[in-house]
Design a protein around this motif. Structure first.
Motif, PDB file in Angstrom:
ATOM      1  N   GLY A 318      24.850  75.226  58.106  1.00 52.64           N
ATOM      2  CA  GLY A 318      25.088  76.602  58.572  1.00 52.64           C
ATOM      3  C   GLY A 318      26.128  77.290  57.702  1.00 52.64           C
ATOM      4  N   GLN A 344      20.429  79.241  58.869  1.00 52.90           N
ATOM      5  CA  GLN A 344      21.384  79.492  59.959  1.00 52.90           C
ATOM      6  C   GLN A 344      22.636  80.167  59.383  1.00 52.90           C
ATOM      7  OE1 GLN A 344      21.141  76.343  63.136  1.00 52.90           O
ATOM      8  NE2 GLN A 344      20.891  75.120  61.288  1.00 52.90           N
ATOM      9  N   ILE A 385      25.786  80.060  65.653  1.00 53.82           N
ATOM     10  CA  ILE A 385      26.104  79.013  64.680  1.00 53.82           C
ATOM     11  C   ILE A 385      27.117  78.037  65.277  1.00 53.82           C
ATOM     12  CG2 ILE A 385      27.045  78.537  62.371  1.00 53.82           C
ATOM     13  CD1 ILE A 385      24.617  80.184  62.009  1.00 53.82           C
ATOM     14  N   ALA A 388      25.565  75.872  67.832  1.00 52.26           N
ATOM     15  CA  ALA A 388      24.768  74.810  67.194  1.00 52.26           C
ATOM     16  C   ALA A 388      25.675  73.708  66.655  1.00 52.26           C
ATOM     17  CB  ALA A 388      23.930  75.405  66.069  1.00 52.26           C
ATOM     18  N   ILE A 394      24.316  71.464  63.765  1.00 48.10           N
ATOM     19  CA  ILE A 394      24.820  71.807  62.426  1.00 48.10           C
ATOM     20  C   ILE A 394      25.866  70.769  62.047  1.00 48.10           C
ATOM     21  CG2 ILE A 394      26.267  73.447  61.167  1.00 48.10           C
ATOM     22  CD1 ILE A 394      24.680  75.678  62.437  1.00 48.10           C
TER      23      ILE A 394
END
Ligand code: FMN
Ligand code: SF4
Ligand code: SF4
Lengths: 535, 408
Positions: A318, A344, A385, A388, A394
């Motif tokens: 990300g 992302q 983000i 995640a 991520i």
């Protein structure tokens, strides 16, 4: 449109144009103190006298509107004599303390005395004494003895900010600029009075006694303080670094742009450059070894970052870009992401306190390039983000500039997200709580150390130029990203910001056909070129 | 010989300021008549009368009125200048105290001519009794129905600044701002008080109107000279036997003012100099007093009629000291707006003071003359030109007196 003749040259001007502006259009300077194109006409200094055919005596140009067939002379014997007299009147009570005055070198009393004065002083009596070194507010300090009572500062506060802090008190030669009782000169644009004060009466408390103005160099730039993108000049002290304890940026000054900021900038922008020479600046790449971040060579850092981007599958990678990055940086970043197939991407970070906004210049969005980031396709949701990352989807996260621990989200949640990431890469100008957690820290050049462009909230693309060298080993983001791209196996030929911009123009329709030349000093609207229209 | 008295004809009556007494001597009949006249006809009559402003500038009154834009639809203001700040001038105070209804009637007539519904009377702050008397008269006039039916009067008191007598300084002050004169153009008749077309007239100017309407422009014009009609009020002060306010034709001579009206010179009895039109007028020597007192007569003599404040100096008066006092006044009262006026009034005062104190330098006199000449005509208002009048004339006409004070 009225057509008139000034010093034998004909010119056509817009109706309502005064004789100072009409002459300016012919490159003829009519000297003046109180007149300012951004303020009402006061007609007080009496310096801008010109001769108008059939008028019995010289007339002030500021209050005379050009009319058709008017014949004006700016250099007649009596005009020159009148100027000389008016200069003498301006100076009889002036303390002539140029050696200790900050304005020296850019003072209109000095400039006009040399051009239009040059008389032998006759004043032998005691001068009028007035208060000196009076702080008017957080940024501005007054020396009433140097004041020539042009009333520009008063009119600025009455007409531009409509805050009305200042007045002229008493009368005759005791007249004095001052604050109304109980007031302070603390409006959000107070520093502008220093710019428009033609003499050393109002000086900048921040800049005062730092460095003589003739040691300064200037570069055209854009204020990075908010989405307006006010045009500025960056004044830097390269020649006498010891005069200001190593502070390189001496001051920021507004640069006229009729479409953006006119003559003004806000105080937050004017004094917002402190980070450039701050102790927190990052001077070399860092790599975390155990509990410590230690300097490493660029090659090592680039290899490390490229390695991390390769090691983690795109779905686990990300990026949180920044609307403070230049268009060139964002485009280089986009190329890196495209190369790896990373999707992302976030960019906006909710501020801890919402930004202030007003009707003059200040925008709530404190980022100079939000519009650019959106146009380049980096406008994703940062919160997603982080969620995640917290969910360990991520594993590799590259953050540009932000201090996510000082944002409008609960700090614990953000800390959990950052803690869950396996490889945290951070690049930016100044160390902060977030950069302290990173595996790789890449030092970015500050905006005054490099070239680039920002796109303001209206879509105006504007250039800023390098004013000082990059600090330590810091590099522009576009260059860091270019090196990463090369390490990822996609060598780039873009060796300057301008090259990246050209590539941006080729790939993103809104920027089609734009070049640094076409942007010029005053900017260009996105989608304004023929190429953009076709794209 | 000195002409008929009209403005002051009732001054001797103790109740002259009351409505009853005013009406008893024919008051408000001119207003009755004016109401039957077209506004333009009133202006025309005033033009023909050769009435010229008596506040200082001597501008033809009817012509000034005709500068109001013809097709203007918004408000128009009539402003009465009762600031009376010119040193040596004290006539308007008598009119306000002793014949306030004459001013009100004159205002009604002027307001009809310029189609104004509101008049302001700007009274010098120090004039307490005149203010009381005029305010009481305005109340009487309202009760009697002269005011408040299409025309209202607002009384405004000044706060002690000479510059608020300058018509645009007055307007600034009236608007609630610092009394700074305004840039011209625009002229008040186009854009004056509160942005509306405005006529500023002196108290005495307006007090003449009822007589002009009642007795006709021809009669008024015949009282004066070819270019200025009527009588005016001379304020005579200084070294004279009978200082005071005298009404007489504008066509009489300065000699008549001093020797007939004021009955001659005191002090050592020998005239040295006289200022004919308030402190801003250039000084005249004893051998220059055979001039008529009308605007053009005094202009031709190199001075001005101004406010007709006649200041008489006998041979014992020190001209340098007199100039120092005058210079102190202008240094004190300059509004400070224009650089030449703000800076040189203070400078010249310092020089004159130094000369009087025996610390003059030989170049001082030429410096004052040069500075005064260089600043003349460069400023926003006529204040500075008014100061230049005495600066130059006192020194030019009495240079040896100044030189005698300067150490060799
Ligand atoms: C410095 C200065 C002071 C003045 N003071 C007065 C004053 O006290 N009273 C007055 O009537 N006019 C005064 N005047 C003249 C006014 O500006 C204006 O000409 C006058 O009021 C117009 O009225 P009039 O036309 O009836 O004379 C002064 C002018 C100057 C330049
Ligand atoms: S402080 Fe400066 S801007 Fe303000 S009136 Fe004085 S000279 Fe003009
Ligand atoms: S001439 Fe003097 S009094 Fe008149 S506006 Fe200028 S500074 Fe003020």
């Amino acid at each position: 449109m009225p057509k008139l003749t000034i010093d034998g040259k004909e010119i056509e001007v817009a109706p309502g144009t005064n004789l100072i502006e009409a002459a300016r259009a012919l490159d003829i300077e009519v000297p003046h103190y109180c007149y300012h194109p951004g303020l009402s006409v006061a007609g007080q200094c009496r310096l801008c006298m010109v001769d108008i055919e059939k008028a019995p005596r010289p007339t002030i140009a500021c209050n005379t509107v050009a009319t058709d067939g008017m014949v004006v002379w700016t250099q007649t014997e009596r005009v020159l004599e009148t100027r000389k007299s008016i200069m003498e009147f301006h100076l009889i009570n002036h303390p002539l303390d140029c050696p200790v005055c900050d304005q020296a070198g850019e003072c209109w009393l000095q400039i006009y005395y040399m051009k239009h004065g040059l008389y032998d002083p006759r004043m032998v009596d005691e001068k009028v004494h007035k208060p000196k070194a009076v702080p008017l507010g957080p940024h501005v300090i007054l020396d009433a003895e140097r004041c020539i009572l042009c009333s520009r500062c008063v009119r600025f506060c009455d007409e531009v900010t409509a805050t009305g802090e200042l007045g002229i008190f008493d009368r005759g030669d005791r007249s004095e600029i001052g604050l109304f009782p109980g007031r302070e000169l603390d409006n959000k644009y107070s520093g502008n009075v220093v710019d428009i004060c033609p003499v050393g009466a109002l000086t900048d408390r921040d800049f005062r006694f730092q460095v003589r103005v003739w040691y300064l160099d200037a570069a055209k730039s854009i204020c990075p303080g908010c989405a307006r993108g006010c045009n500025i000049e960056v004044h830097v002290n390269r020649r006498r670094p010891h005069h200001a304890q190593g502070r390189r940026v001496a001051r920021l000054k507004p640069r006229f742009n009729a479409a953006v900021n006119k003559w003004w900038i806000c105080d937050d922008g004017r004094y917002g450059f402190g980070f450039v020479d701050d102790g927190s600046r990052l001077r070399s790449p860092l790599q975390r070894e155990g509990g410590q971040q230690l300097p490493v060579a660029w090659d090592e850092a680039i290899a490390g970052v490229a390695g991390a981007l390769t090691a983690h599958p795109p779905a686990e990678t990300g990026v949180i870009a920044s609307p403070k990055m230049a268009n060139e940086d964002l485009f280089a970043l986009r190329r890196v992401l495209d190369r790896r197939g990373v999707t992302q991407v976030g960019f906006a970070v909710r501020p801890r306190v919402p930004g202030d906004e007003d009707k003059l210049l200040i925008r709530a969005d404190k980022n100079p390039n939000t519009r650019g980031a959106e146009l380049i396709g980096l406008g994703g949701d940062t919160a997603a983000i982080l969620a995640a990352a917290r969910a360990r989807r991520i594993r590799c996260l590259w953050i540009f500039g932000h201090d996510l621990l000082d944002a409008g989200w609960p700090e614990a949640e953000t800390r959990a997200a950052l803690g869950a990431v396996e490889t945290l890469i951070w690049s930016g100008t100044n160390a902060n709580a977030t950069s302290a957690l990173a595996r790789w820290v890449l030092p970015s050049a500050a905006w005054v150390e490099r070239d680039g462009t920002f796109t303001n909230f209206e879509g105006r693309v504007q250039r800023f130029r390098a004013a000082v060298d990059q600090l330590g080993e810091a590099l522009p983001d576009w260059e860091i990203l270019g090196r990463v791209l090369t390490a990822l196996g996609e060598p780039t030929l873009a060796a300057r910001a301008e090259h990246w911009f050209r590539e941006l123009g080729r790939s993103v329709p809104a920027f089609a056909g734009m070049t640094y030349q076409s942007i010029g000093d005053t900017g260009q609207m996105v989608g304004a070129t023929r190429e953009a229209a076709r794209a | 010989m000195t002409g008929e008295r009209t403005l002051t004809r009732n001054f001797h009556r103790p109740d002259a300021h009351t409505l009853a007494a005013y009406r008893g001597t024919g008051g408000y009949t001119a207003w009755e008549k004016a109401q039957t006249m077209e506004p333009a006809a009133i202006t025309e009559e005033v033009k023909k009368s050769n009435l010229r402003g008596l506040g200082g500038a001597g501008f033809p009154t009817g012509m000034k009125w005709s500068f109001i834009p013809k097709n203007h639809t918004g408000p128009v203001y009539l402003v009465i200048n009762a600031d009376e700040g010119e040193p040596g001038t004290f006539k308007d105070r008598y009119l306000l105290e002793r014949d306030p209804h004459a001013l009100i009637e004159g205002m009604l007539i002027a307001a009809r001519a310029i189609r104004s519904a509101v008049g302001f009377v700007y009274i010098r702050g120090e004039y307490v009794e005149p203010w009381r008397r005029f305010s009481a008269a305005a109340r009487e006039a309202t009760d009697a129905g002269y005011l408040g039916r299409g025309f209202d009067v607002v009384v405004h008191r000044g706060a002690g600044a000479y510059i608020c007598g300058e018509e645009t300084g007055l307007i600034s002050s009236l608007e609630g701002r610092k009394g700074w004169p305004k840039l011209k153009p625009p002229f008040p008749a186009i854009k004056g008080a509160f942005g509306a077309p405005t006529i500023v007239n002196n108290v005495e100017t307006i007090c003449h109107l009822p007589h002009i309407i009642n007795r006709g422009a021809g009669w008024f014009a015949s009282l004066g000279t070819k270019t200025q009609g009527g009588t005016r009020m001379y304020s005579v002060s200084g070294r004279v036997k009978r200082p005071g306010v005298y009404e007489a034709s504008v066509a009489i001579t300065l000699r008549q003012v001093i020797y007939d009206l004021a009955e001659g010179v005191t002090g050592n009895g020998r005239l040295k100099a006289v200022v004919p039109g308030g402190s801003s007028a250039a000084i005249l020597r004893a051998d220059e007093i055979d001039v008529t007192m009308d605007v053009d007569g005094l202009k031709n003599a190199g001075t001005m009629a101004g406010s007709a404040g006649v200041i008489v100096m006998d041979e014992t008066v020190s001209i340098p000291e007199a100039l120092m006092v005058v210079a102190r006044f202008y240094a004190h009262e300059s509004c400070g707006q224009c650089t030449p006026c703000r800076e040189s009034t203070g400078w010249i005062y310092k020089i004159t003071e130094r000369i009087v104190e025996g610390r003059g330098r030989k170049e001082d006199l030429d410096t004052v003359l040069d500075v005064a000449r260089r600043g003349a005509g460069t400023t926003i208002c006529a204040f500075y030109d008014g100061a230049v009048g005495p600066y130059i004339s006192y020194i030019e006409k009495f240079r040896d007196e100044f030189e005698a004070l300067i150490p060799k």
